[in-house]
Design an enzyme around this catalytic site. Structure first.
Site, PDB file in Angstrom:
ATOM      1  N   SER A  19       8.769   4.124  -0.289  1.00  0.00           N
ATOM      2  CA  SER A  19       9.435   4.883   0.768  1.00  0.00           C
ATOM      3  C   SER A  19      10.807   4.286   0.996  1.00  0.00           C
ATOM      4  CB  SER A  19       8.633   4.812   2.065  1.00  0.00           C
ATOM      5  OG  SER A  19       9.395   5.301   3.160  1.00  0.00           O
ATOM      6  N   TYR A  75       4.127  -0.445   8.425  1.00  0.00           N
ATOM      7  CA  TYR A  75       4.355   0.555   7.377  1.00  0.00           C
ATOM      8  C   TYR A  75       5.591   0.181   6.554  1.00  0.00           C
ATOM      9  CZ  TYR A  75       5.091   5.072   5.108  1.00  0.00           C
ATOM     10  OH  TYR A  75       5.262   6.056   4.173  1.00  0.00           O
TER      11      TYR A  75
END
Length: 190
Positions: free
Chosen positions: A142, A158
């Protein structure tokens, strides 16, 4: 071209994984997709057609990727590549800004995003080494792994897990390059 390539997609029954499965099949590949939701698995089977097998499995379970690779070999005669897309947010478990982050949120987020990826990559690497074959692994990262977005995402576990995917992928790519095993990471933006 992916003609006659046999690929496993962990997290391939919805979203980006399902989109990739469609593209891989359109380019001649055979696919095994793995998902957790029975409804999504059934829908993926219908969408993907005869060049795909959709199976149930939890990516955080060590046997899931091993089973997916075995299914690929049994049904298509080989295994050429792995695309690991599975992962997720740990917000409902307590991920968030560091001052609010819970240990459960941290651990669950790492399990969802990093442990699951390690397990699938390990299964693929072991297969390629045991069979002395070349292979390809593509991991989903990501943009948050290298470019935090404090305005939109304050999930620090995350972001850490996605940054770790980048480091993990680079490390195994360097280590296994001499065995003709390519390992890459993609990091989509928002």
């Amino acid at each position: 071209m992916l003609k006659n390539k046999n690929i496993v997609i962990i997290g391939g029954t919805t979203g980006l994984g399902l989109s990739a499965a469609k593209a891989f099949i359109a380019n001649g590949a055979n696919i095994v997709v793995v998902g957790r939701n029975e409804e999504s698995i059934h829908e993926a089977k219908n969408i993907l057609g005869k060049n795909a097998i959709a199976i149930s499995g939890d990516a955080t379970n060590a046997g899931t990727s091993i089973n997916a690779i075995a299914t690929c070999i049994k049904n298509f005669g080989g295994f050429d590549g792995l695309y690991h897309v599975a992962g997720g947010s740990g917000r409902k478990f307590g991920d968030g800004p560091l001052h609010e982050l819970t240990l459960e949120g941290w651990n669950k987020t790492m399990e969802l995003n990093l442990t699951s990826l390690m397990l699938s990559n390990q299964a693929a690497i072991k297969f390629f080494l045991e069979t002395k074959t070349a292979g390809t692994i593509l991991n989903m990262g990501s943009v948050l792994g290298y470019s935090p977005s404090p305005k939109y995402f304050s999930t620090h576990a995350y972001a850490a897990s996605k940054a770790a995917i980048i480091g993990f992928t680079k490390s195994i790519a360097a280590y296994y390059a001499t065995k003709n095993i390519r390992v890459n990471v993609i990091a989509p933006a928002l």
